[in-house]
Design an enzyme around this catalytic site. Structure first.
Site, PDB file in Angstrom:
ATOM      1  N   ASP A  38       0.862  -1.184   0.000  1.00  0.00           N
ATOM      2  CA  ASP A  38       0.000   0.000   0.000  1.00  0.00           C
ATOM      3  C   ASP A  38       0.901   1.236   0.000  1.00  0.00           C
ATOM      4  O   ASP A  38       1.892   1.279   0.729  1.00  0.00           O
ATOM      5  CB  ASP A  38      -0.898  -0.010   1.244  1.00  0.00           C
ATOM      6  CG  ASP A  38      -2.017   0.993   1.170  1.00  0.00           C
ATOM      7  OD1 ASP A  38      -1.730   2.205   1.021  1.00  0.00           O
ATOM      8  OD2 ASP A  38      -3.188   0.596   1.255  1.00  0.00           O
ATOM      9  N   HIS A 107     -10.015  -4.380  -3.521  1.00  0.00           N
ATOM     10  CA  HIS A 107      -8.679  -4.627  -2.979  1.00  0.00           C
ATOM     11  C   HIS A 107      -8.781  -5.023  -1.509  1.00  0.00           C
ATOM     12  O   HIS A 107      -9.461  -4.390  -0.735  1.00  0.00           O
ATOM     13  CB  HIS A 107      -7.730  -3.445  -3.181  1.00  0.00           C
ATOM     14  CG  HIS A 107      -8.225  -2.120  -2.691  1.00  0.00           C
ATOM     15  ND1 HIS A 107      -9.192  -1.374  -3.355  1.00  0.00           N
ATOM     16  CD2 HIS A 107      -7.870  -1.385  -1.615  1.00  0.00           C
ATOM     17  CE1 HIS A 107      -9.398  -0.242  -2.701  1.00  0.00           C
ATOM     18  NE2 HIS A 107      -8.623  -0.232  -1.638  1.00  0.00           N
ATOM     19  N   LEU A 108      -8.115  -6.118  -1.204  1.00  0.00           N
ATOM     20  CA  LEU A 108      -8.075  -6.641   0.159  1.00  0.00           C
ATOM     21  C   LEU A 108      -6.890  -6.024   0.882  1.00  0.00           C
ATOM     22  O   LEU A 108      -5.746  -6.168   0.442  1.00  0.00           O
ATOM     23  CB  LEU A 108      -7.930  -8.169   0.145  1.00  0.00           C
ATOM     24  CG  LEU A 108      -7.729  -8.835   1.509  1.00  0.00           C
ATOM     25  CD1 LEU A 108      -8.979  -8.726   2.365  1.00  0.00           C
ATOM     26  CD2 LEU A 108      -7.331 -10.296   1.331  1.00  0.00           C
ATOM     27  N   HIS A 109      -7.175  -5.326   1.985  1.00  0.00           N
ATOM     28  CA  HIS A 109      -6.113  -4.797   2.834  1.00  0.00           C
ATOM     29  C   HIS A 109      -5.634  -5.919   3.748  1.00  0.00           C
ATOM     30  O   HIS A 109      -6.448  -6.582   4.402  1.00  0.00           O
ATOM     31  CB  HIS A 109      -6.627  -3.641   3.693  1.00  0.00           C
ATOM     32  CG  HIS A 109      -6.936  -2.409   2.912  1.00  0.00           C
ATOM     33  ND1 HIS A 109      -5.998  -1.435   2.675  1.00  0.00           N
ATOM     34  CD2 HIS A 109      -8.075  -1.999   2.313  1.00  0.00           C
ATOM     35  CE1 HIS A 109      -6.553  -0.462   1.968  1.00  0.00           C
ATOM     36  NE2 HIS A 109      -7.815  -0.783   1.727  1.00  0.00           N
TER      37      HIS A 109
END
Length: 149
Positions: A38, A107-109
């Site tokens: 990120d 989107h997977l954090h």
């Protein structure tokens, strides 16, 4: 109802990354997904796992996407292990809920260590906020309701 699209168009930065039109360092990838850091990390380890196919958000997910979400989780875990995260019990994974998504591409954090996140990060990625939903809740809602609330 939102639908999955083959491409998010030229204005989707994550589609650009998925199509190798960016200098973003890819940490892991396969035919379906890719993972990168990120740009505004909320934790020491903060990775994003995205599908190559454009899906606008977790709200666009349907039961047919359950294997995709599970695959995203597996890639998140593999990235943490590859980056030598020692405490795999101190991890938070989830999605921002529209309109609180900074990029309109699913989107997977994946964040670790969750217990060491500062207050601002806790507000952005905390399980008690109304703009972040854990991956477990997403999967449960898809399995029981057929959609994400």
């Amino acid at each position: 109802m939102e639908t999955a699209e083959a491409s998010g168009g030229e204005d989707c930065p994550f589609c650009e990354i998925a199509n190798n039109k960016s200098d973003t360092e890819i940490l892991l990838s396969d035919d379906e997904l890719l993972c990168f850091r990120d740009v505004k990390p909320g934790a020491t380890h903060h990775y994003l796992v995205i599908p190559r196919t454009h899906i606008s958000s977790c709200k666009a997910l349907q039961p047919v996407h359950i294997p995709l979400v599970e695959h995203m989780v597996q890639m998140g875990w593999r990235t943490l292990e590859k980056n030598k995260v020692s405490d795999l019990d101190d991890v938070r994974m989830g999605f921002h809920v529209p309109p609180f998504s900074s990029v309109p591409h699913l989107h997977l954090h994946t964040l670790a260590p969750a217990s060491k996140m500062n207050l601002k990060s806790q507000l952005h990625y905390g399980p008690q906020t109304h703009w972040f939903i854990t991956v477990d809740k997403v999967l449960t809602q898809l399995k029981t309701r057929g959609r994400v609330n």
